[in-house]
Design a protein around this motif. Structure first.
Motif, PDB file in Angstrom:
ATOM      1  N   GLN A 122      -5.509  16.996  14.802  1.00 48.99           N
ATOM      2  CA  GLN A 122      -4.547  15.892  14.897  1.00 48.99           C
ATOM      3  C   GLN A 122      -3.911  15.800  16.295  1.00 48.99           C
ATOM      4  O   GLN A 122      -2.932  15.091  16.491  1.00 48.99           O
ATOM      5  CB  GLN A 122      -3.460  16.053  13.831  1.00 48.99           C
TER       6      GLN A 122
ATOM      7  N   TYR B 102       5.866  20.499  15.878  1.00 48.50           N
ATOM      8  CA  TYR B 102       5.032  20.041  14.763  1.00 48.50           C
ATOM      9  C   TYR B 102       3.896  21.037  14.553  1.00 48.50           C
ATOM     10  O   TYR B 102       3.155  21.342  15.487  1.00 48.50           O
ATOM     11  CB  TYR B 102       4.412  18.676  15.064  1.00 48.50           C
TER      12      TYR B 102
ATOM     13  N   HIS C 272      -3.618  23.152   3.686  1.00 48.45           N
ATOM     14  CA  HIS C 272      -2.184  23.143   3.967  1.00 48.45           C
ATOM     15  C   HIS C 272      -1.605  24.545   4.077  1.00 48.45           C
ATOM     16  O   HIS C 272      -0.450  24.722   4.438  1.00 48.45           O
ATOM     17  CB  HIS C 272      -1.435  22.364   2.880  1.00 48.45           C
TER      18      HIS C 272
ATOM     19  N   HIS D 219      -3.508  12.292  17.834  1.00 46.77           N
ATOM     20  CA  HIS D 219      -2.439  11.559  17.140  1.00 46.77           C
ATOM     21  C   HIS D 219      -1.070  11.936  17.715  1.00 46.77           C
ATOM     22  O   HIS D 219      -0.258  11.068  18.042  1.00 46.77           O
ATOM     23  CB  HIS D 219      -2.498  11.864  15.638  1.00 46.77           C
ATOM     24  N   PHE D 220      -0.835  13.237  17.856  1.00 44.37           N
ATOM     25  CA  PHE D 220       0.484  13.669  18.338  1.00 44.37           C
ATOM     26  C   PHE D 220       0.688  13.317  19.812  1.00 44.37           C
ATOM     27  O   PHE D 220       1.791  12.960  20.216  1.00 44.37           O
ATOM     28  CB  PHE D 220       0.713  15.155  18.055  1.00 44.37           C
TER      29      PHE D 220
ATOM     30  N   ASP E 262       8.576  20.689  11.940  1.00 38.12           N
ATOM     31  CA  ASP E 262       7.901  19.855  10.950  1.00 38.12           C
ATOM     32  C   ASP E 262       6.647  20.619  10.544  1.00 38.12           C
ATOM     33  O   ASP E 262       5.737  20.803  11.347  1.00 38.12           O
ATOM     34  CB  ASP E 262       7.578  18.520  11.656  1.00 38.12           C
TER      35      ASP E 262
ATOM     36  N   TYR F 286      -0.244   6.024  10.213  1.00 41.10           N
ATOM     37  CA  TYR F 286       0.256   7.397  10.343  1.00 41.10           C
ATOM     38  C   TYR F 286       1.208   7.509  11.540  1.00 41.10           C
ATOM     39  O   TYR F 286       2.310   8.050  11.445  1.00 41.10           O
ATOM     40  CB  TYR F 286      -0.957   8.312  10.509  1.00 41.10           C
TER      41      TYR F 286
ATOM     42  N   ALA G  65       0.518  21.435  12.727  1.00 36.57           N
ATOM     43  CA  ALA G  65      -0.521  20.726  11.955  1.00 36.57           C
ATOM     44  C   ALA G  65      -1.903  21.089  12.504  1.00 36.57           C
ATOM     45  O   ALA G  65      -2.025  21.724  13.554  1.00 36.57           O
ATOM     46  CB  ALA G  65      -0.297  19.218  12.023  1.00 36.57           C
TER      47      ALA G  65
END
Ligand code: ARG
Length: 630
Positions: free
Chosen positions: A397, A391, A178, A400-401, A164, A369, A393
């Motif tokens: 974050q 993932y 990004h 969050h993960f 991802d 999210y 990112a």
């Protein structure tokens, strides 16, 4: 005459070689007696060069009555002293109550006759320093040349993997934030595939968030007469988008700025977002138009970066899974209510810092999210059933993960054998050490960034008149992209780095253009030689610099294995930088095309061919293309 020259050469270099072997080696090279030392192979697989060497040393340890595992060697930390080293005698000293030097002497004494070693030397406090015979790596390289993957061994435990990355947000411009996800993710995807895993890449668009409500509210204000805002729904919704991409790009920043000042506007946008998420038809219609325009634009940007995805799914695709997931988590008592919200406790006793509960539904019923990431795991399990998720990112974050992964495991959305991994990256900073901004102070659009890089590259190549027109444009595109990607990938992903156009586009030093330049130079020599190298054999190296290149090339398998195991593209960058330096050192001293001895020349051409293949293969794993000329 030739023989005399060879002898002189070999005697010259021989001085650096252990005396004992010089004479034999010189004769061998002259008469071609040892063309190559046969490498023992196990089945189809090519072992690492260090493994082959280790086996010999391990045998000697065993013969001398010690644990054979002590005999493992590694590439030397001190290339000025030796090529490989073994520190097993020190490790064994305690175990056997002996002086490490005695153990090392005993072992090395048993290896003096072996034809694969040029030097086995014991140094205090008990190291065994090793140089291999020139014929040894050359046999290994010839084996590499015969293999489609240059001797790289695929992972025996390859698994179905979802990666991802990208993670762009629809209707917001793709910016440098990004960039790293796209560049690192593309490389990691290629590394995973090369190791034999069945990989599915998914961009996971941010396409379901507040930006949609903001755009809808702004549109309502700017064009209240559009049929979407007619509560009676007396007119049909248009097939064509009610705005152009350019207009859309202006609407979002305007609305976003407004929401920071105007509380009511923000509230309305939040309500509009919730309505959209609940499937309110007029808003879904607007959303579809936003998606069509924005996705086409994103695709253009990713194409320009040579980054691609198997799936273009997004947060919106997880929506259908959310209501069932929430009910299920409630029913099974995995989620509970806390201050009106629905949460899952994920803290563990072993945690060093506090991990707060994972919130899966706000008090107003809105999803978050984490909710869409969890629902996406359910979707992926049903449609792909991967054994591994990666993932890519921003490292901010991470919490969050952690929360999402723990919830997924707790709820059984991912079973215990499924691996959920977060590859967090650091920030791309400007020269001032703060997150990268344009000169005007805003976040810079990726397209402009690429334009700036290409302009810098163009300035550098325009002096050479090798290229013009379309060919020059194509070369600039590839070199510019290499500068950008290599500048990023050569840093360990988790670290912040400074974006420095001048340094990244330099043709010298540890840069993308330097590596490309080396590869292009090799190609040009091969082309000029007009020789088909496929049936040629690499010969025994004749100089230290040539041998250094042999040994570097033979590390290919080991380096790619490490890059794969640690998901670390920077290891590949470091490796091709070293190869480029070692190659250029060798090339500087060697006149290849004008070499009169055909046999020698052919050996070098075969060596160049392998060097080029190793470079191109590594560049490909980084997602970097190489121009024909530059
Ligand atoms: N859209 C997110 C962002 O811009 C990144 C998405 C990362 N992937 C994920 N599955 N959450 O920050």
């Amino acid at each position: 005459m030739q023989i005399a020259l060879y002898s002189l050469l070999m005697l010259y270099y021989g001085r650096k070689i252990a005396k004992k072997n010089v004479f034999i080696l010189t004769l061998a090279v002259i008469f071609g007696i040892i063309k190559r030392i046969e490498i023992e192979r196990q089945g189809e697989n090519m072992k690492l060069l260090t493994e082959l060497i280790s086996e010999k040393i391990m045998d000697a340890f065993e013969e001398a009555g010690y644990d054979r595992n002590l005999g493992r060697v590694k590439v030397s930390d001190r290339p000025d002293l030796c090529e490989f080293q073994c520190s097993g005698a020190m490790a064994g000293a305690k175990q056997y109550g002996k002086n490490p030097v005695d153990i090392a002497e005993d072992v090395s004494g048993r290896l003096q006759e072996s034809d694969i070693f040029e030097k086995i030397e014991v140094v205090k406090p008990g190291f065994i320093n090793i140089n291999v015979s020139p014929g040894f790596p050359s046999a290994y390289l010839n084996d590499m040349r015969k293999d489609e993957k240059l001797g790289y061994e695929e992972d025996e435990n390859a698994v179905k993997t979802v990666i991802d990355y990208g993670g762009a947000n629809v209707a917001k411009p793709l910016h440098v934030g990004h960039l790293r996800s796209a560049v690192i993710g593309e490389s990691v995807k290629r590394i995973l595939k090369y190791a034999g895993n069945d990989v599915t890449s998914d961009i996971h668009l941010g396409d379901w968030g507040l930006q949609m409500g903001l755009i809808i509210m702004q549109l309502k204000e700017d064009s209240p007469d559009l049929p979407y805002f007619d509560a009676e729904h007396t007119r049909p919704y248009p097939h064509k988008p009610p705005f152009t991409l350019e207009e859309l790009e202006r609407i979002y920043p305007k609305a976003s700025a407004r929401s920071k000042e105007d509380e009511t506007f923000l509230q309305n946008a939040q309500e509009a977002t919730l309505k959209l998420q609940q499937g309110y038809e007029p808003y879904i219609e607007i959303w579809k138009h936003i998606m069509t325009l924005s996705k086409a634009d994103l695709k253009k940007n990713y194409d320009a970066m040579n980054v691609s995805f198997d799936l273009w799914k997004g947060e919106s695709d997880a929506q259908p899974f959310i209501p069932g997931m929430i009910d299920d988590l409630k029913e099974r008592g995995i989620a509970h209510e806390s201050q009106g919200a629905l949460v899952v406790d994920v803290a563990l006793e072993s945690d060093k810092k506090e991990i707060p509960p994972c919130i899966i539904q706000k008090s107003d019923g809105a999803a978050l999210y984490a909710t869409s990431d969890l629902a996406t795991i359910i979707d992926r399990k049903q449609s792909i059933d991967p054994g591994r998720y990666v993932y890519v990112a921003d490292k901010r974050q991470e919490l969050h993960f952690t929360q999402v992964f723990r919830t997924a495991k707790k709820a059984g959305f991912a079973d215990e054998n499924t691996s959920l991994e977060f590859l967090g990256f650091g920030t791309m900073n400007g020269k001032d050490g703060k997150p990268f901004k344009t000169r005007a102070g805003g976040v810079m659009r990726l397209e402009y960034l690429i334009e700036d890089i290409n302009a810098a590259v163009y300035d550098k190549i325009k002096e050479s008149d090798k290229l013009s027109g379309e060919q020059a444009r194509e070369a600039v595109r590839m070199i510019g992209l290499a500068a950008l990607k290599y500048g990023d990938l050569s840093n360990q992903a988790s670290k912040d780095y400074v974006f420095d156009i001048d340094r990244f586009t330099s043709f010298e030093g540890n840069t993308g253009p330097y590596i490309l330049y080396t590869a292009v130079r090799i190609r040009s020599i091969l082309e000029k030689s007009g020789t088909d190298t496929s049936d040629l054999e690499i010969k025994v190296p004749r100089s230290d610099k040539e041998k250094a290149l042999f040994l570097k090339l033979s590390e290919y398998n080991a380096v790619l294995k490490a890059a794969y195991e640690e998901l670390a593209p920077h290891k590949i960058c470091q490796y091709i930088y070293e190869i480029s330096d070692v190659f250029n050192g060798f090339y500087h001293d060697t006149k290849i095309l004008t070499e009169a001895d055909d046999d020698k020349k052919k050996g070098w051409l075969a060596l160049l061919d392998l060097t080029e293949k190793v470079l191109i293969s590594c560049l490909d794993l980084l997602g970097i293309e190489c121009p024909d000329k530059m």
